[in-house]
Write an enzyme that holds these catalytic residues in place. Structure first.
Site, mmCIF file in Angstrom:
data_model
loop_
_atom_site.group_PDB
_atom_site.id
_atom_site.type_symbol
_atom_site.label_atom_id
_atom_site.label_comp_id
_atom_site.label_asym_id
_atom_site.label_seq_id
_atom_site.Cartn_x
_atom_site.Cartn_y
_atom_site.Cartn_z
ATOM 1 N N ASP A 447 51.845 49.421 46.135
ATOM 2 C CA ASP A 447 52.255 49.640 44.738
ATOM 3 C C ASP A 447 53.560 48.918 44.428
ATOM 4 O O ASP A 447 54.285 48.446 45.326
ATOM 5 C CB ASP A 447 52.401 51.157 44.507
ATOM 6 N N ASP A 504 46.150 52.412 35.516
ATOM 7 C CA ASP A 504 46.272 53.831 35.872
ATOM 8 C C ASP A 504 45.360 54.675 34.995
ATOM 9 O O ASP A 504 45.176 55.866 35.248
ATOM 10 C CB ASP A 504 47.724 54.306 35.680
HETATM 11 C C1 GLA Z 1 51.647 54.333 40.391
HETATM 12 C C2 GLA Z 1 50.189 54.014 40.644
HETATM 13 C C3 GLA Z 1 49.393 55.298 40.678
HETATM 14 C C4 GLA Z 1 49.940 56.220 41.743
HETATM 15 C C5 GLA Z 1 51.429 56.460 41.516
HETATM 16 C C6 GLA Z 1 52.039 57.213 42.657
HETATM 17 O O1 GLA Z 1 51.821 54.830 39.119
HETATM 18 O O2 GLA Z 1 49.696 53.143 39.688
HETATM 19 O O3 GLA Z 1 48.024 55.038 40.907
HETATM 20 O O4 GLA Z 1 49.737 55.636 43.009
HETATM 21 O O5 GLA Z 1 52.127 55.228 41.369
HETATM 22 O O6 GLA Z 1 53.389 57.423 42.461
#
Ligand code: GLA
Length: 701
Positions: A447, A504
């Protein structure tokens, strides 16, 4: 003037080159389009598009061509802007000096002898039709210079292209399309967050009446994309498409002898958007994705994020893993919250050690349990970041991007590490390598949840170096590129990873826009596609499991919800769709993707053909203005072939009783490709949030 042509099966590029050294030296692309016959008279082709000098033009009209610059009287953005360290601008006077042409590749060499600049632009046409253009330069001046701007691609746009589609977006709303005219306002899209961003400014489509030309900058840092129109007529009336990396504030210092640039741009041409997608997909499948042939089927994921968030306990994770396995899930991914003291998003990034509070015996008991359930194990990491409240930051406060003596503004409570520092990359490699050595981890969700500010020269190179090193040490570990969803998606990151997290936002209605947008450039096997909870935590929308699961099938399917919160009926529906995904993933992940058009703008359709099989998804998101929605016309079939058409079950509960002859749809209707593509299938698409799958099997002749 000499002419050079590069061909693929369906496409020709023609260049006009005049290497008169210091005197003139121009290079132009005079044709980009459908394949020309062998023996085409290229000089006549050049003459057919040449313009005489008109009023209000320099006496020698400029040829901006492949290396636009203003010194000749052209008024658009130059290909390169440089200055001395003292700040004084250097008016580059770059001329074509030589070229090499071999097969479907052309390298043009340019130089500005006085400024000590040497440049090259390399063009290649792949068999599959993708065109790659890449410019780089060398500072041979004997003194450091400051590079302010370099366009890796400079393409005079053939005049028949009159419109373009650009993308913009935000977190949870990636890749929104706007189509507009190529007009005197031109177009500029620059990112400054250190990554391509949710807006997809690194992707562009140009339209003529019956063709689409797609363009993509292969770079995981910032982009500078422009269309400059020649409204003043200072050149030949063609607009210029320019794409390159955007440099950090103040530009990049290039030491004597130093090289710069080199970001490739991929272009593809097709008669429509489905054909264009096929060229991009072939390029990425064959040239970009690491060892894709060895990947094996894309496993069904269950990710802990939407199910548990930061409320991680070993028993809760074990229960979640057991539920996942019972649905048919094949990979269990432990998301954020497993390390350091991270019980929310305010701490511990950088401390990549398993939290003893949550996992007193480390991750091994959970991983063993996951394996015993027949799944493999994936782990979330965010290596490029550091929380101010972390041991790493307390030990190395100078490792983050910062300006000396200034505040250190955070985003999501975190700072970004300076990956231009080799010791930082070494440290991150050691931390990740240790995790991968200690535990049986098949997959990393990588990420990146913060924009990069203050600006960060060398960050993307450091990121690539870290990924390359890790992949070399652990070639079997799959990696997903996530950046709060789709904030860092490009062919540069995909050359080093196995899939991306498109958004997301798991809301199936939003995904019906987001997936078709990304899949213009990326094949379904790299697009993570998860069944989220209902109500959706981002949009608040409630959607049936049938609809969510059907939409998630078109991608790399997963689940990002807590099965314990689902009804028996929902679990059964989800299980059935996971089984369907497994039965169809070979088709979905190797076939050609077709965009289906429908007169109702609220109906979205996609279809994949592969060998003698095809699967389509059609989804209605609104309440149809008519009782009987227009039939769904399929695509990509052989008109003369006969196909058995079935509607895989389960069927959408809301509208299944509208089917005229359910038994016929079970046993299959035999229809020709011509009938299916011309007349189509009258399916109940009347109610909002209904989706159908259509399965096809080509029958022997
Ligand atoms: C980001 C990612 C999510 C999740 C969060 C965890 O927002 O896009 O899918 O993994 O971090 O903190």
């Amino acid at each position: 003037m000499e002419h050079v042509r590069l061909d693929s099966d369906g496409l020709t590029l023609v260049f006009a080159l005049e290497a008169d050294g210091a005197k003139h030296g121009a290079a132009d692309c005079i044709y980009l389009g459908a394949r020309l016959p062998e023996g085409e008279d290229l000089a006549a082709l050049a003459q057919a598009s040449a313009r005489g000098r008109h009023e209000n033009q320099p006496d020698v009209p400029p040829v901006p061509g492949l290396w636009p610059q203003q010194g000749d009287g052209w008024q658009g953005t130059p290909a390169i802007r440089i200055r001395r360290l003292t700040g004084e601008a250097i008016a580059a006077d770059v001329r074509l000096t030589s070229w090499e042409h071999e097969g479907s590749e052309l390298t043009c060499r340019f130089a500005d002898a006085r400024a000590g600049l040497h440049m090259s632009t390399h063009w290649a046409v792949e068999d599959g039709g993708a065109i790659i253009c890449q410019s780089e330069g060398w500072n041979e001046s004997g003194e450091a210079i400051v590079l302010e701007h370099l366009a890796s691609l400079n393409l005079p746009i053939p005049r028949r292209f009159s419109e373009f589609t650009a993308f913009s977006g935000r977190w949870a709303g990636e890749m929104q399309e706007t189509r507009q005219a190529i007009d005197p306002n031109g177009f500029t899209r620059r990112s400054a967050g250190g990554k391509p961003g949710f807006g997809g400014g690194n992707w562009l489509l140009l339209h003529s009446g019956d063709e689409v030309l797609g363009a993509h900058l292969v770079w995981s840092g910032d982009h500078d994309v422009r269309i400059t129109c020649d409204t003043a007529g200072s050149a030949d009336g063609r607009a210029m498409l320019q794409m390159g990396a955007a440099l950090t504030d103040g530009g990049a210092i290039i030491a004597p002898g130093g090289a710069f640039g080199g970001q490739p741009v991929v272009l593809a041409l097709g008669p429509d958007r489905s054909a264009l997608a096929e060229v991009f997909h072939r390029h990425i499948r064959e040239q970009v994705l690491p060892a894709r042939a060895d990947w094996g089927p894309r496993k069904v994921h269950l990710n802990s994020w939407e199910a548990l968030g930061f409320n991680l306990t070993e028993p809760a994770l074990i229960a979640l893993a057991e539920d996942a396995a019972s649905l048919g899930v094949e990979r269990f991914v432990l998301d954020d919250g497993w390390f350091g003291r991270r019980r929310d998003d305010t701490s511990s990034l950088g401390d990549w050690l398993v939290s003893p509070d949550v996992f007193p015996q480390g991750l091994a008991p959970l991983i063993d349990h996951v394996h015993a359930l027949g799944m493999d194990f994936g782990l979330w990491v965010e290596p490029e970041m550091v929380s101010p409240d972390s041991d790493l930051y307390r030990t190395h406060p100078d490792w983050c991007l910062h300006l000396e003596g200034r505040d250190r503004p955070t985003m999501r409570g975190q700072l970004a590490l300076d990956l231009a520092r080799p010791e930082v990359v070494d440290h991150l490699f050691a931390a990740l390598d240790a995790l991968l050595r200690e535990y049986r981890i098949a997959y990393l969700k990588w990420d990146h949840n913060r924009d990069l500010f203050p600006s960060a020269a060398g960050q993307t190179e450091g990121f690539y170096a870290l990924l390359d090193r890790l992949r070399a040490a652990h070639p079997h570990v799959e990696i997903e590129s996530c950046s709060s969803g789709g904030g860092r998606i490009d062919y540069g990151v995909l050359a080093r990873t196995h899939r991306v997290w498109p958004s997301d936002n798991n809301d199936a209605i939003e995904r019906l826009r987001i997936i078709p947008a990304w899949s213009q450039f990326l094949p379904l096997e790299v697009l993570g596609s998860h069944v989220g909870p209902s109500p959706n935590p981002i949009t608040g929308r409630r959607l049936t499991m049938d609809f969510r699961a059907k939409v998630a099938l078109f991608g790399h399917m997963g689940v990002e919800a807590d099965p314990a919160q689902m009804s028996e009926d929902e679990r059964a529906t989800l299980t059935a769709h996971i089984a369907l995904y497994k039965a169809w993933r070979e088709v979905l992940h190797q076939g050609a993707l077709w965009r289906l058009s429908h007169p109702d703008p609220s109906v979205t359709g996609m279809m994949v053909t592969h060998g003698d099989k095809a699967l389509a998804l059609v989804a209605q998101t609104a309440f149809s203005p008519v009782f009987d929605a227009a039939p769904v016309r399929l695509a990509g079939l052989e008109p003369q072939a006969r196909y058995r058409v079935t509607l895989p079950e389960p069927w959408p509960p809301k509208v299944r009783h509208y089917l005229a002859n359910p038994e016929g749809w079970r046993t299959g209707l035999i229809l020709s490709g011509a009938a299916l593509m011309t007349q189509g299938l009258a399916l109940p698409l009347t109610h909002p949030e209904t989706a159908w799958l259509i399965a096809l099997e080509r029958l022997p002749q």
